[in-house]
Design an enzyme around this catalytic site. Structure first.
Site, mmCIF file in Angstrom:
data_model
loop_
_atom_site.group_PDB
_atom_site.id
_atom_site.type_symbol
_atom_site.label_atom_id
_atom_site.label_comp_id
_atom_site.label_asym_id
_atom_site.label_seq_id
_atom_site.Cartn_x
_atom_site.Cartn_y
_atom_site.Cartn_z
ATOM 1 C CG ASN A 85 -1.873 -1.150 1.241
ATOM 2 O OD1 ASN A 85 -2.378 -1.547 0.198
ATOM 3 N ND2 ASN A 85 -2.126 -1.719 2.410
ATOM 4 C CG HIS A 98 4.503 -2.268 5.316
ATOM 5 N ND1 HIS A 98 4.578 -0.903 5.489
ATOM 6 C CD2 HIS A 98 3.187 -2.570 5.257
ATOM 7 C CE1 HIS A 98 3.351 -0.406 5.534
ATOM 8 N NE2 HIS A 98 2.490 -1.383 5.388
HETATM 9 P P1 5GP Z 1 -0.479 -0.477 5.699
HETATM 10 O O1 5GP Z 1 -1.915 -0.110 5.927
HETATM 11 O O2 5GP Z 1 0.449 0.682 6.020
HETATM 12 O O3 5GP Z 1 -0.218 -1.087 4.365
HETATM 13 O O4 5GP Z 1 -0.174 -1.648 6.710
HETATM 14 C C1 5GP Z 1 0.220 -1.467 8.033
HETATM 15 C C2 5GP Z 1 -0.081 -2.757 8.744
HETATM 16 O O5 5GP Z 1 0.596 -2.727 9.982
HETATM 17 C C3 5GP Z 1 -1.565 -2.971 9.048
HETATM 18 O O6 5GP Z 1 -2.010 -4.154 8.394
HETATM 19 C C4 5GP Z 1 -1.612 -3.070 10.559
HETATM 20 O O7 5GP Z 1 -2.523 -4.044 11.019
HETATM 21 C C5 5GP Z 1 -0.183 -3.395 10.928
HETATM 22 N N1 5GP Z 1 0.233 -2.896 12.217
HETATM 23 C C6 5GP Z 1 -0.027 -1.662 12.735
HETATM 24 N N2 5GP Z 1 0.543 -1.544 13.945
HETATM 25 C C7 5GP Z 1 1.173 -2.723 14.199
HETATM 26 C C8 5GP Z 1 1.943 -3.198 15.325
HETATM 27 O O8 5GP Z 1 2.182 -2.511 16.305
HETATM 28 N N3 5GP Z 1 2.424 -4.463 15.218
HETATM 29 C C9 5GP Z 1 2.194 -5.251 14.122
HETATM 30 N N4 5GP Z 1 2.701 -6.484 14.154
HETATM 31 N N5 5GP Z 1 1.490 -4.823 13.061
HETATM 32 C C10 5GP Z 1 0.976 -3.581 13.103
#
Ligand code: 5GP
Ligand code: ZN
Length: 112
Positions: A85, A98
């Protein structure tokens, strides 16, 4: 730097780590959308692909780590999805690049 994933990489915030090498850390997503939902992150901080020019070899390390993990977990036969994303429209919520690895259930397409 106030970056959640850098803190996880440093070890100051805990995570359920499933893979680590010199360049890459992979840990379970805290809010999984499938039975297998792992985040692969470069240990060097960069926000997104547009921020990766001077560190682009890290992208190769991330995808090599994914390839090896996918093989170890026998996902080549089962199938999986990789997602990056980016930005507001892409709903990136953590500003450290990521790759989501999602598997373990039948996925639908197109994604919402
Ligand atoms: P994005 O929305 O930026 O592509 O994905 C971020 C991801 O990080 C989300 O799926 C969310 O659930 C995950 N996430 C957010 N905070 C934490 C955390 O403190 N630990 C872990 N393991 N995942 C997290
Ligand atoms: Zn970071």
């Amino acid at each position: 730097m106030d970056c959640l994933f850098c803190k996880i990489i440093e070890g100051s915030i805990p995570a359920d780590v499933v893979y680590e090498d010199d360049h890459v850390l992979a840990f379970k997503d805290i809010n999984p959308i499938s039975p297998l939902h792992v985040l692969f992150v470069p240990k060097v901080h960069f926000v997104d692909l547009s921020d990766s020019y001077e560190k682009e070899e890290e992208l190769l390390y991330v995808f090599k780590a994914i390839r090896n993990y996918v093989a170890e977990e026998n996902l080549n036969d089962k199938g999986y999805r990789l997602v990056i994303n980016a930005g507001e429209l892409g709903q990136q919520t953590v500003a450290h690049l990521h790759v989501h690895l999602i598997s373990g259930r039948q996925l639908s397409w197109p994604a919402g």
